[in-house]
Design a protein around this motif. Structure first.
Motif, PDB file in Angstrom:
ATOM      1  N   SER A  56      45.877  56.369  57.558  1.00  0.00           N
ATOM      2  CA  SER A  56      45.943  54.986  57.089  1.00  0.00           C
ATOM      3  C   SER A  56      46.636  54.098  58.109  1.00  0.00           C
ATOM      4  O   SER A  56      47.590  54.507  58.770  1.00  0.00           O
ATOM      5  CB  SER A  56      46.713  54.904  55.764  1.00  0.00           C
ATOM      6  N   GLN A  61      46.724  51.351  52.149  1.00  0.00           N
ATOM      7  CA  GLN A  61      45.366  51.845  52.407  1.00  0.00           C
ATOM      8  C   GLN A  61      45.217  53.274  51.892  1.00  0.00           C
ATOM      9  O   GLN A  61      45.546  54.239  52.561  1.00  0.00           O
ATOM     10  CB  GLN A  61      45.050  51.788  53.905  1.00  0.00           C
ATOM     11  N   GLN A  72      45.714  59.799  50.611  1.00  0.00           N
ATOM     12  CA  GLN A  72      46.150  59.061  51.796  1.00  0.00           C
ATOM     13  C   GLN A  72      46.713  60.040  52.817  1.00  0.00           C
ATOM     14  O   GLN A  72      47.398  61.002  52.469  1.00  0.00           O
ATOM     15  CB  GLN A  72      47.218  58.032  51.417  1.00  0.00           C
TER      16      GLN A  72
END
Length: 404
Positions: A56, A61, A72
């Protein structure tokens, strides 16, 4: 409501990523808003979940895997890039002032520990965002995990001593100090960035040692792996982190086949050692499946087949029992108590350094800032008994006015 945080670690190759992913899938399918994040530079979390998971660029994100489940991967480029730019520009200025070639300077400004700092800052962001009920962290192998978990306290210890004096120096005598040092001094912006990191690290440390966070150790029933798991239990306790379960992975189903029978016998002996070693900590077992468990459906099936073999594993939402340091009064003396399961007195080295106590267990070190009451005392004796380090302090009479 602070989310429940579970950090999953273990020796490389024991299946910690699969275990972490299965726990996350199970939590999400039970109705919990779940994030599973990897702090391993060479992560395989995307492979386990069967998603294309890239590192990320920002805190926020994440990638949706299925309903209520996001994933993630974090690294040195995640979230700290802007702040790191401020520090990097300063370091480049310093290197230029001493004549370092600009190309070489670019290489020298790689931030040590950037991956760990990024992982902790990102975890702290998610823990306070209100977006998650459960956060499962797929950690790097044990050595990297210990470095990650030791960082908040260690960095805070250094910065608490550095920042006040640096700020006074910059505000009171910057030109003279810079001339005396022969180097450009950091600006207040640089110190502000470091101070912000310090504050975030303190918040993460408080979270990870709270009743909302725990570590799960994944291992296989093999002697070398068990020995390392024993050491990490002691090291995690040294730093004040609670282990809520041990997951014995890849347990071969019992079978009459001679080859499998031999493995069954060896694994049974290993499991017996694990139950004895980790007495008081719930022991779970996960089967060695016929095929590699990849994808949410297979991981959910693995979670269903993971059973409690020994002890009582509380529900995921239940408070975690703290294993932190405490100070007990004993008459006119005080006793600092630090849980150190599986440690022996011969494994522990102690040193008093001004207002700090340095504890070293098998090469893993923690610098403990002593509470004010112990700063006015001296160490009388110390020893390890029943899985606890006990350091006895006696008062320095001149430091204790009558009646206080």
């Amino acid at each position: 409501m602070t989310p429940r945080v579970v950090l999953v670690t273990g020796k490389g190759g024991v299946g910690k990523t699969t275990t972490a992913a299965a726990l996350a899938v199970d939590a999400a399918r039970a109705g919990q808003r779940t994030l599973v994040m990897s702090t391993d530079v060479a992560h395989s979390l995307g492979d386990a979940l069967k998603v294309d998971l890239r590192t990320s660029r920002t805190w926020d994100q994440t990638q949706e895997v299925e309903e209520r489940l996001h994933a993630q991967a974090v690294g040195a480029r995640t979230s700290v890039a802007a702040d790191w730019g401020t520090l990097r520009d300063y370091l480049l200025t310093v290197l230029d002032s001493v004549g370092v070639d600009p190309v070489v300077a670019e290489e020298l400004t790689a931030l040590p520990g950037a991956d760990e700092i990024s992982a902790l800052l990102t975890l702290g962001h998610h823990a306070t965002s209100g977006a998650w009920d459960v956060i499962v962290v797929d950690c790097a192998p044990t050595a990297e995990t210990l470095r990650l978990l030791a960082l908040p306290e260690l960095l805070g210890w250094h910065l608490d001593r550095l920042l006040p004096s640096q700020r006074r120096l910059l505000t009171a005598m910057r030109p003279a100090a810079a001339k005396a040092a022969g180097l450009p001094l950091p600006s207040l912006d640089v110190l502000d960035v470091v101070a912000t990191w310090r504050a975030h690290m303190a918040e993460v440390r408080d979270l990870l040692t709270s009743s909302r966070a725990s570590v799960r150790i994944v291992l296989t029933p093999e002697n070398v792996v068990i020995a390392e798991a024993r050491r990490i239990l002691t090291s995690l306790s040294l730093h004040g982190y609670a282990v809520d379960a041990v997951v014995v992975n890849r347990v071969i189903p019992i079978d009459d086949d001679p080859w499998r029978s031999a493995w069954n016998s060896a694994q049974s002996a290993g499991i017996a050692t694990i139950i004895e070693s980790f007495h008081g900590t719930p022991v779970l077992t996960a089967p060695y499946l016929a095929g590699e468990p990849t994808g949410a459906a297979a991981l959910a099936d693995l979670a269903r087949q993971t059973a409690t073999l020994d002890g009582d594993l509380p529900p995921l939402g239940a408070p975690v029992k703290s294993n932190g340091l405490r100070v007990d009064a004993d008459g006119e003396e005080f006793v600092l108590v630090l849980p150190l399961p599986l440690a022996r007195s011969g494994d522990v080295e102690l040193a008093r350094r001004a207002d700090d106590l340095v504890v070293d267990v098998g090469g893993v070190r923690r610098v403990i800032a002593l509470p004010s009451v112990l700063r006015r005392c001296i160490v009388k004796n110390a020893g390890v008994r029943s899985g606890e380090l006990r350091v006895r302090f006696e008062r320095v009479e001149e430091e204790w006015p009558s009646g206080r």
